[in-house]
Design a protein around this motif. Sequence first.
Motif, mmCIF file in Angstrom:
data_model
loop_
_atom_site.group_PDB
_atom_site.id
_atom_site.type_symbol
_atom_site.label_atom_id
_atom_site.label_comp_id
_atom_site.label_asym_id
_atom_site.label_seq_id
_atom_site.Cartn_x
_atom_site.Cartn_y
_atom_site.Cartn_z
ATOM 1 N N THR A 183 -4.020 -29.846 -14.969
ATOM 2 C CA THR A 183 -3.875 -30.067 -13.522
ATOM 3 C C THR A 183 -2.447 -30.504 -13.204
ATOM 4 O O THR A 183 -1.835 -30.035 -12.231
ATOM 5 C CB THR A 183 -4.874 -31.140 -13.039
ATOM 6 O OG1 THR A 183 -6.193 -30.757 -13.418
ATOM 7 C CG2 THR A 183 -4.807 -31.302 -11.535
ATOM 8 N N LEU A 184 -1.896 -31.385 -14.044
ATOM 9 C CA LEU A 184 -0.504 -31.807 -13.892
ATOM 10 C C LEU A 184 0.442 -30.637 -14.163
ATOM 11 O O LEU A 184 1.432 -30.441 -13.439
ATOM 12 C CB LEU A 184 -0.206 -32.959 -14.854
ATOM 13 C CG LEU A 184 1.237 -33.486 -14.884
ATOM 14 C CD1 LEU A 184 1.626 -34.059 -13.526
ATOM 15 C CD2 LEU A 184 1.404 -34.551 -15.972
ATOM 16 N N PRO A 221 -4.919 -22.086 -8.451
ATOM 17 C CA PRO A 221 -5.648 -23.369 -8.563
ATOM 18 C C PRO A 221 -7.166 -23.194 -8.582
ATOM 19 O O PRO A 221 -7.871 -23.968 -9.234
ATOM 20 C CB PRO A 221 -5.201 -24.137 -7.312
ATOM 21 C CG PRO A 221 -3.907 -23.507 -6.910
ATOM 22 C CD PRO A 221 -4.011 -22.066 -7.299
ATOM 23 N N GLN A 222 -7.680 -22.185 -7.861
ATOM 24 C CA GLN A 222 -9.136 -22.011 -7.782
ATOM 25 C C GLN A 222 -9.754 -21.586 -9.116
ATOM 26 O O GLN A 222 -10.959 -21.714 -9.327
ATOM 27 C CB GLN A 222 -9.509 -21.010 -6.677
ATOM 28 C CG GLN A 222 -9.061 -19.568 -6.910
ATOM 29 C CD GLN A 222 -7.658 -19.280 -6.397
ATOM 30 O OE1 GLN A 222 -6.762 -20.103 -6.533
ATOM 31 N NE2 GLN A 222 -7.472 -18.096 -5.827
ATOM 32 N N TYR A 223 -8.901 -21.092 -10.031
ATOM 33 C CA TYR A 223 -9.391 -20.705 -11.362
ATOM 34 C C TYR A 223 -8.746 -21.577 -12.445
ATOM 35 O O TYR A 223 -8.629 -21.170 -13.593
ATOM 36 C CB TYR A 223 -9.097 -19.228 -11.633
ATOM 37 C CG TYR A 223 -9.744 -18.309 -10.616
ATOM 38 C CD1 TYR A 223 -11.127 -18.156 -10.581
ATOM 39 C CD2 TYR A 223 -8.975 -17.631 -9.673
ATOM 40 C CE1 TYR A 223 -11.731 -17.343 -9.628
ATOM 41 C CE2 TYR A 223 -9.568 -16.811 -8.723
ATOM 42 C CZ TYR A 223 -10.945 -16.674 -8.707
ATOM 43 O OH TYR A 223 -11.544 -15.875 -7.762
ATOM 44 N N SER A 224 -8.335 -22.768 -12.040
ATOM 45 C CA SER A 224 -7.695 -23.696 -12.970
ATOM 46 C C SER A 224 -8.369 -25.060 -12.865
ATOM 47 O O SER A 224 -8.980 -25.396 -11.851
ATOM 48 C CB SER A 224 -6.202 -23.842 -12.649
ATOM 49 O OG SER A 224 -5.532 -22.587 -12.702
ATOM 50 N N ILE A 228 -8.220 -25.604 -18.197
ATOM 51 C CA ILE A 228 -8.032 -24.149 -18.058
ATOM 52 C C ILE A 228 -6.960 -23.916 -17.001
ATOM 53 O O ILE A 228 -6.969 -24.555 -15.949
ATOM 54 C CB ILE A 228 -9.347 -23.450 -17.653
ATOM 55 C CG1 ILE A 228 -10.408 -23.620 -18.764
ATOM 56 C CG2 ILE A 228 -9.120 -21.965 -17.366
ATOM 57 C CD1 ILE A 228 -11.807 -23.204 -18.361
ATOM 58 N N LEU A 229 -6.032 -22.995 -17.291
ATOM 59 C CA LEU A 229 -4.940 -22.712 -16.358
ATOM 60 C C LEU A 229 -4.809 -21.195 -16.212
ATOM 61 O O LEU A 229 -4.668 -20.472 -17.202
ATOM 62 C CB LEU A 229 -3.634 -23.302 -16.900
ATOM 63 C CG LEU A 229 -2.407 -23.255 -15.994
ATOM 64 C CD1 LEU A 229 -2.647 -24.019 -14.701
ATOM 65 C CD2 LEU A 229 -1.196 -23.842 -16.721
ATOM 66 N N THR A 230 -4.860 -20.716 -14.968
ATOM 67 C CA THR A 230 -4.808 -19.278 -14.703
ATOM 68 C C THR A 230 -3.564 -18.931 -13.902
ATOM 69 O O THR A 230 -3.240 -19.596 -12.915
ATOM 70 C CB THR A 230 -6.070 -18.825 -13.944
ATOM 71 O OG1 THR A 230 -7.231 -19.146 -14.730
ATOM 72 C CG2 THR A 230 -6.047 -17.329 -13.681
#
Length: 435
Positions: free
Chosen positions: A198-199, A224-227, A231-233
């Motif tokens: 998130t950071l 952000p909606q898939y992170s 998990i980071l997209t």
Amino acid sequence: MKSQTTIPATKVERATKFVKTGFKVGGNYIKHYTKRMFDTDLSKEDLHEDNAHDIYESLSELKGSALKVAQMMSMDRNLLPKAYSEKFTMAQYSAPPLSGPLVIKTFQKYFGKTPQELFDTFTMDAVNAASIGQVHEATLQGKKLAVKVQYPGVAQSVSSDLKMVKPFAIRLLNLNERDVEKYMQEVESKLLEETDYTLELKRSVDISKACAHIPDIFFATYYPQYSCERILTMDWLEGKHLSEFLQTNPSQEVRNKIGQALWDFYDFQIHTLRTVHADPHPGNFLMRPDGTMGIIDFGCVKEIPEDYYQNYFALINPHILKDEAKMNQLFYALEFLSPADSPAQVAFFKELFKSMIVLLGKPFHTPTFDFGNEAYFASVFEYGEKMSKYKEIRESKSARGSRHALYINRTYYGLYAILHELKANITTTKPEWMM
């Protein structure tokens, strides 16, 4: 490469793995010195090869901070014997990937859905697996995406892993415990930040936006909606990592163009943002034939305190070294010198660090600099080797240098190393006040 179905997650499981590795390393030493009884000319190369293999094998199974420390050490040619640095370099690009069921379990935990339910397509085989997480290819509404999935248990194991990896670092690097302890807190804080996706998402968006004006570099768009925190997209960026790129035999003009973009990117972050992408290993840059470059992975970001910035970069000005009073003030402020030093230690360390500053500051002292200059880099590596042999450094009761220097020096070392591999000849821009 065979995938992993489990990762040791509890302190007991991970400690057991470290202990077993310690026994293997101890056995390698016994084997080496037994052979030396019969062959006094035997070099330590076989010992280094065996230890590097056993340590990397264990760290790659443990993932996380243990493997990340190996990656950091591999970036410095002078820090480790060749066998270690070559083996640990693998942590920059590839480690055994996580199996499909564990990836699905992570998605279900954070999104309540499988990756196949979130995306139009999702490749279960990781395209890249490194120290903290691995990357999968996905598509959604015609867009190709990169989805980074963190290994389970990595965030929870940072502190305990560093305690366990410390004895290996002390033994391999021939450091005293005070040096290691001083910097461990800095390493721990950065590694904990790297496990917080998130950071990383926020920093990726902020730095990409702030640096968008710099020519010849590009960044991914993040989703952000898939992170979430694990998990980071982001968009899939096309390009080649440094070693693959150099195999295409790019022209000197293209090398210079990419080198200039890289220098300008770091110059702006350090001197304007005071916040810097502090993980400049080749795996984080994607280079294209037209001389443009994509930049990824903003997990490791160093915020530079203002007072440290002013003191550190004041030393780039060659005239400072002729001003004894000012130089002394800076050396104490930057913790190169300690109030507990004897007159002999003050004299020794002043000369040592003056030589280092002159050598490493050379690119800043001319309008342009040729990073392909082999003689310059040979002198840098020789200096590093010479430093590692000084007993005054090994026996010093004070760790030399502020903790902030760890990631700033690492950033410049990584930058210089990539520019050297590119053999780039660039304009070395710098703030007016610095000169």
